[in-house]
Design a protein around this motif. Structure first.
Motif, short mmCIF file in Angstrom:
data_model
loop_
_atom_site.label_atom_id
_atom_site.label_comp_id
_atom_site.label_asym_id
_atom_site.label_seq_id
_atom_site.Cartn_x
_atom_site.Cartn_y
_atom_site.Cartn_z
N ILE A 94 0.63 -0.99 0.27
CA ILE A 94 0.34 -0.37 0.26
C ILE A 94 1.06 1.34 0.01
CG2 ILE A 94 -1.76 0.93 1.19
CD1 ILE A 94 -2.29 -1.71 2.91
N GLY A 95 1.84 1.53 1.06
CA GLY A 95 2.34 2.45 1.22
C GLY A 95 4.04 2.48 -0.53
N ARG A 115 9.02 -7.89 -4.58
CA ARG A 115 9.36 -9.03 -4.78
C ARG A 115 8.48 -10.14 -5.18
NH1 ARG A 115 9.84 -10.08 1.67
NH2 ARG A 115 7.97 -9.97 0.90
N ASP A 116 6.98 -10.19 -4.93
CA ASP A 116 5.80 -10.76 -5.64
C ASP A 116 4.62 -10.45 -4.84
OD1 ASP A 116 3.99 -13.29 -5.84
OD2 ASP A 116 4.77 -14.14 -3.63
N ILE A 130 -9.59 -4.37 3.95
CA ILE A 130 -8.65 -3.49 5.26
C ILE A 130 -9.44 -2.42 5.23
CG2 ILE A 130 -7.15 -2.42 3.44
CD1 ILE A 130 -4.73 -1.90 5.08
N GLN A 131 -9.26 -2.01 6.36
CA GLN A 131 -9.39 -0.22 6.90
C GLN A 131 -9.01 0.80 6.37
OE1 GLN A 131 -12.73 0.10 10.45
NE2 GLN A 131 -10.95 -0.53 10.83
N GLY A 257 8.04 -3.19 4.39
CA GLY A 257 6.92 -4.15 5.49
C GLY A 257 7.56 -4.15 6.40
N TYR A 319 -11.55 -11.29 12.45
CA TYR A 319 -10.04 -11.73 12.95
C TYR A 319 -10.81 -12.71 14.42
CZ TYR A 319 -8.74 -8.77 9.52
OH TYR A 319 -8.65 -8.32 8.51
N GLY A 385 5.92 3.42 5.75
CA GLY A 385 4.95 2.30 6.04
C GLY A 385 5.15 1.26 6.79
N GLY A 396 -6.72 -0.52 13.07
CA GLY A 396 -7.19 -0.11 11.42
C GLY A 396 -5.89 0.92 11.19
N CYS A 400 -2.93 2.60 6.92
CA CYS A 400 -3.39 4.49 6.69
C CYS A 400 -2.61 5.55 7.06
CB CYS A 400 -4.68 4.87 8.06
SG CYS A 400 -5.82 3.74 7.93
C1 LIG Z 1 -4.65 -8.57 11.18
C2 LIG Z 1 -3.72 -7.10 10.17
C3 LIG Z 1 -5.23 -6.27 9.85
C4 LIG Z 1 -4.87 -5.61 10.05
N1 LIG Z 1 -6.15 -4.48 9.46
C5 LIG Z 1 -5.88 -3.16 8.75
C6 LIG Z 1 -6.76 -1.76 8.21
O1 LIG Z 1 -8.13 -2.11 8.65
N2 LIG Z 1 -6.20 -0.52 8.48
C7 LIG Z 1 -4.83 -0.23 8.10
O2 LIG Z 1 -4.90 0.87 8.23
N3 LIG Z 1 -3.83 -1.96 8.27
C8 LIG Z 1 -4.34 -2.94 8.40
N4 LIG Z 1 -3.08 -4.03 9.17
C9 LIG Z 1 -1.93 -2.86 8.41
C10 LIG Z 1 -1.48 -2.91 7.32
O3 LIG Z 1 -1.61 -4.31 6.84
C11 LIG Z 1 0.33 -2.67 7.10
O4 LIG Z 1 0.21 -1.50 8.21
C12 LIG Z 1 -0.25 -1.96 5.98
O5 LIG Z 1 -0.13 -3.15 4.69
C13 LIG Z 1 1.43 -2.01 5.38
O6 LIG Z 1 2.15 -1.22 4.16
P1 LIG Z 1 3.96 -1.21 3.93
O7 LIG Z 1 2.58 -0.96 1.85
O8 LIG Z 1 4.26 -0.54 4.58
O9 LIG Z 1 3.98 -3.28 3.70
P2 LIG Z 1 3.62 -4.08 3.19
O10 LIG Z 1 1.46 -3.93 2.50
O11 LIG Z 1 3.64 -5.59 3.71
O12 LIG Z 1 3.85 -4.16 2.17
C14 LIG Z 1 5.24 -4.20 1.45
C15 LIG Z 1 5.45 -4.54 0.19
O13 LIG Z 1 7.30 -5.54 0.60
C16 LIG Z 1 7.03 -6.09 -0.55
N5 LIG Z 1 8.78 -6.60 0.17
C17 LIG Z 1 8.97 -7.51 0.85
N6 LIG Z 1 10.52 -7.73 1.39
C18 LIG Z 1 10.70 -6.89 -0.91
C19 LIG Z 1 11.98 -6.86 -0.73
N7 LIG Z 1 12.87 -6.61 -0.57
N8 LIG Z 1 12.12 -6.07 -2.15
C20 LIG Z 1 10.96 -5.86 -2.54
N9 LIG Z 1 9.73 -5.91 -2.69
C21 LIG Z 1 9.93 -6.41 -1.03
C22 LIG Z 1 6.18 -7.45 -0.57
O14 LIG Z 1 6.25 -7.90 -1.16
C23 LIG Z 1 4.83 -6.26 -0.16
O15 LIG Z 1 4.69 -5.96 -0.80
C24 LIG Z 1 -3.50 -5.31 9.85
C25 LIG Z 1 -2.51 -5.63 9.49
C26 LIG Z 1 -3.19 -6.82 10.20
C27 LIG Z 1 -1.79 -7.68 10.97
#
Ligand SMILES: Cc1cc2nc3c(=O)[nH]c(=O)nc-3n(C[C@H](O)[C@H](O)[C@H](O)COP(=O)(O)OP(=O)(O)OC[C@H]3O[C@@H](n4cnc5c(N)ncnc54)[C@H](O)[C@@H]3O)c2cc1C
Length: 730
Positions: A94-95, A115-116, A130-131, A257, A319, A385, A396, A400
């Motif tokens: 998302i981020g 990565r995937d 996701i909310q 992530g 959940y 993120g 949640g 965000c």
């Molecule tokens: C059960 C649960 C419920 C949740 N509900 C909510 C909600 O309702 N609302 C909300 O706002 N948040 C919620 N969250 C939190 C939310 O899922 C995360 O905060 C959000 O996904 C973070 O986004 P991100 O882009 O930082 O990381 P991620 O979504 O984890 O994305 C990281 C991306 O990087 C990729 N990646 C990883 N390593 C590498 C690498 N070395 N090279 C290239 N790519 C790589 C991964 O494949 C992935 O696609 C919830 C979390 C959980 C566990």
């Protein structure tokens, strides 16, 4: 669509894309907007001029439909005088995707390495809905009105209803949240729930629209980076992929992530923190009785809690959190049974949801977060993120916060380029990234802390004194002091907390979006003026629900054991309560509507009925609602046969009348009885003609059946409820 946006790794071949050219974009602020809330009503979608990076090379175009306050003369200078700044984003979560959209719109050159991508496309089932809360929706609007409009359209609005915390065992409300008014009072969109896959598809399509199909590179695992001095002077960041290729950029953003490799190199190895909880999750075809009034609920317990949320299209996401050591696994086909061991004694809203979920759709993961860190950026590299601030999911807000981060970072970089009259090479990237960190740290840390507190509260909740150490003390049902004090504190602080969480970033995004109220965000099934009533009065939610009331006994089909079983189909016998109905022994000449197969039950044992607003109807035997104090309810009268009627294990006086509530357990003739009837509410769209009071029938819990015509008043209720008139079996 997605296919072209998500390019295979074989295309991941060179470090540089052609210069992006000049783009006027609204994200760099000039005059902050102070438009009052509810100024106007936005149409459902805003027309948008689409520009790709390639097209942008030649022309100056506006990426988004100009909003009254959005156009920025400063932004016109971005990248006018030199090659654009190149940003590599590790991670298309998302981020990472939101950041890519925001930067592309500012004329930055962007490359996203993922990565995937199966996680985006949805093969990875673990990516549930996701909310996206008001604060993040507002940031999205400030970044790109078109993307925001799509998210608003695709999402299921939960913020237009009452949400909150309930007691897991009884289902009684503990604290309700009003997330509607903090949003609309500040002119923000109301919170939605959206499938992660849909959200990421919307974002990936926007990346493709603004940057072309090769911006997101799949199968590219970023492993490390280094800063190198360029031959021409100055430095650049070199990004290494697992397959040995390397790419150069002006900036690297680790949006990879919670298990971020960029983070590990940037600040060293830090241990992720196991929350103490494993989390089962599932989505089921299920429509809770009060879905038109309640969006999501968190059911509290000691060492366990359960979250259920409407996710639209007749589906509920849930959940189930359980305190245990990490790394636990379940044998195939046993997850529902395990969940019913853990939550089986909880209220129907929890148990029915678990039962309605197909075994193969129940997933499990351990929940981790990371303690806050205070260094997100060094040199030309920064985190965004979850890589910077993975938090507990209870608020949640994890995703965000990633969206807010992306807005902030894009605006900081754009401002810096603009301040250098568009000369990207002259920007002190390290300073900009430090500024980004400083701008985000306080808010994110506070929300990280609140998420931790929410998780602690949800899992240490105790309803009655004695819970966990004395069954006898617990049976006295003395409210636990922690519960009483906790509730008081929440009631006092929650409005301010929600105001800050949902609206605390509003001033920051205000220069790039217009406050508004959307008619589409208003409550659909009740007048907005009733919000206060539902917040204050639990019973009013029960009565206002578009629901039938049932008196129903469940048993396992195969064994006939009372209560029903997780993995075999459940058989039900019962009646819809409405007109006065007689309860009596099976085969009785009095032709009772509900037969109880027990010699201890009298032929004419009891009467159940509903009293409407007028209080007009009464039992055929003259039963009336003595002492109820209120009309519009469901009642049970023992017909004074001396055989006995029990409600929740307590015998009611012979000949007396009691008011019934959902969850009440009723037994006739003896206690304990082999047929325990429960009072249940069922959404009108689930009404089934297979439920009848003389024999057990196999009824699916919440599964969609062939559509059938609804009776007129059901049709009205279903339409009011926003359902398409689909009949769903119980
Ligand atoms: C059960 C649960 C419920 C949740 N509900 C909510 C909600 O309702 N609302 C909300 O706002 N948040 C919620 N969250 C939190 C939310 O899922 C995360 O905060 C959000 O996904 C973070 O986004 P991100 O882009 O930082 O990381 P991620 O979504 O984890 O994305 C990281 C991306 O990087 C990729 N990646 C990883 N390593 C590498 C690498 N070395 N090279 C290239 N790519 C790589 C991964 O494949 C992935 O696609 C919830 C979390 C959980 C566990």
């Amino acid at each position: 669509m997605m296919a072209s946006a998500l390019t295979s790794s074989s295309l991941c071949s060179s470090s540089g894309r052609a210069a992006a050219g000049h783009v006027i974009a609204p994200i760099v602020p000039t005059v902050p907007s102070r438009a009052p809330p509810c100024l106007h009503l936005l149409p459902s979608s805003t027309p948008t001029a689409v520009v790709t990076q390639q097209a942008a090379r030649k022309t100056i175009v506006s990426c988004a439909a100009p909003r009254p306050n959005a156009a920025s003369s400063v932004a016109q200078m971005v990248h006018q005088n030199s090659r654009p700044m190149k940003v590599i984003v590790a991670g298309a979560g998302i981020g990472g995707l939101v950041l890519a959209v925001a930067l592309l719109k500012q004329g930055f050159e962007v490359q996203v390495f993922e990565r995937d991508l199966t996680a985006i496309r949805g093969e990875g089932k673990y990516r549930g809905p996701i909310q996206v809360q008001s604060n993040a929706l507002a940031a999205l609007e400030a970044i790109d009105p078109e993307v925001a409009a799509e998210v608003l359209r695709e999402g299921c609005i939960t913020g237009d209803r009452v949400n909150g915390l309930c007691d897991g065992l009884t289902g009684e409300w503990y604290v309700k949240f009003d997330t509607f008014h903090p949003a609309v009072n500040k002119g923000l969109p109301v919170t939605r729930v959206i499938s992660r896959v849909t959200l990421q598809q919307v974002l990936a399509r926007a990346v493709e629209r603004y940057g072309g199909p090769s911006i997101i590179q799949n199968g590219c695992c970023v492993t490390s980076f280094e800063e190198r001095v360029k031959a021409s002077g100055g430095t650049q960041v070199v990004v290494n992929l697992e397959d040995g290729r390397e790419f150069t950029a002006d900036v690297l953003i680790g949006a990879d992530g919670i298990w971020s490799k960029i983070r590990r190199q940037l600040i060293g190895e830090t241990k992720a923190n196991y929350s103490g909880y494993t989390c089962y999750t599932g989505i089921s075809d299920f429509t809770p009785a009060d879905i038109d009034i309640v969006g999501y609920r968190v059911f509290l317990g000691n060492g366990q809690y359960f979250v259920s949320s409407d996710v639209g299209n007749g589906k509920m996401q849930w959940y189930g959190f359980h305190k245990e050591s990490p790394g636990g696994t379940d044998q195939e086909g046993t997850r529902k049974a395990r969940l019913l061991e853990i939550f089986g004694q909880w209220n129907d809203n929890v148990v029915d949801l678990i039962k309605a979920t197909p075994e193969e759709d129940v997933l499990r993961r351990d929940i981790f977060d990371r303690p806050p860190i205070f260094t997100w950026a060094k040199g030309r590299v920064a985190l965004l993120g979850d890589s910077a601030h993975a938090m507990q999911p209870n608020l949640g807000q994890g995703g965000c916060m990633a969206i807010e981060d992306a807005y902030e970072l894009a605006i900081d970089l754009s401002k810096a380029v603009a301040a250098r009259s568009g000369d990207a090479a002259a920007v002190d990237v390290g300073e900009v990234l430090r500024q980004y960190q400083a701008n985000r740290l306080m808010r994110v840390s506070a929300i990280h802390g609140m998420a931790g507190m929410a998780a602690f509260m949800a899992s240490t909740y105790k309803c009655y004194l004695g819970e966990g150490w004395s069954k006898w003390v617990e049976s006295l049902r003395i409210p636990h002091p922690g519960r009483v004090i906790g509730r008081l504190v929440m009631l006092l602080t929650m409005p301010a907390v929600l105001d800050w969480v949902l609206g605390g970033n509003t001033d920051h995004v205000a220069p790039n979006r217009v406050s508004y109220c959307s008619l589409g965000d208003k409550p659909k099934a009740f007048a907005e003026s009733r919000f206060g009533e539902f917040m204050a009065d639990d019973a009013s939610i029960v009565h206002a629900s578009h629901a039938d009331w049932l008196l129903v006994s469940e048993r396992t089909a195969a064994t006939g054991a009372a209560g029903g079983d997780a993995n075999s189909s459940c058989e039900c016998k019962g009646i819809y309560m409405g007109e006065s109905a007689l309860v009596g022994r099976s085969g009785s000449p009095a032709s009772p509507a509900l037969w109880v197969d027990d010699v201890h039950v009298h032929e004419r044992h009891a009467q159940v009925w509903r009293e409407g607003e007028s209080g007009a109807s009464s039992g055929s035997d003259g039963a009336s609602s003595s002492g109820s104090g209120s009309s519009n309810g469901f009642f049970l009268k023992d017909l004074g046969t001396g055989r006995g009627t029990w409600v929740n294990g307590h015998r009611i006086a012979d000949g007396s009348t009691v008011r019934l509530w959902p969850g009440d357990a009723v037994e006739f003739g003896r206690h304990p009885s082999h047929e325990v009837f429960k009072v249940k509410m069922q959404h009108v769209t689930l009404r089934s003609d297979e439920l009848q009071g003389t024999r057990y029938n196999t009824l699916l819990v919440g599964k969609v059946r062939e559509p059938k015509a609804l009776v007129p008043e059901q049709q009205v209720a279903a339409e009011q409820a926003g359902f398409g008139g689909k009949l769903v079996a119980a």
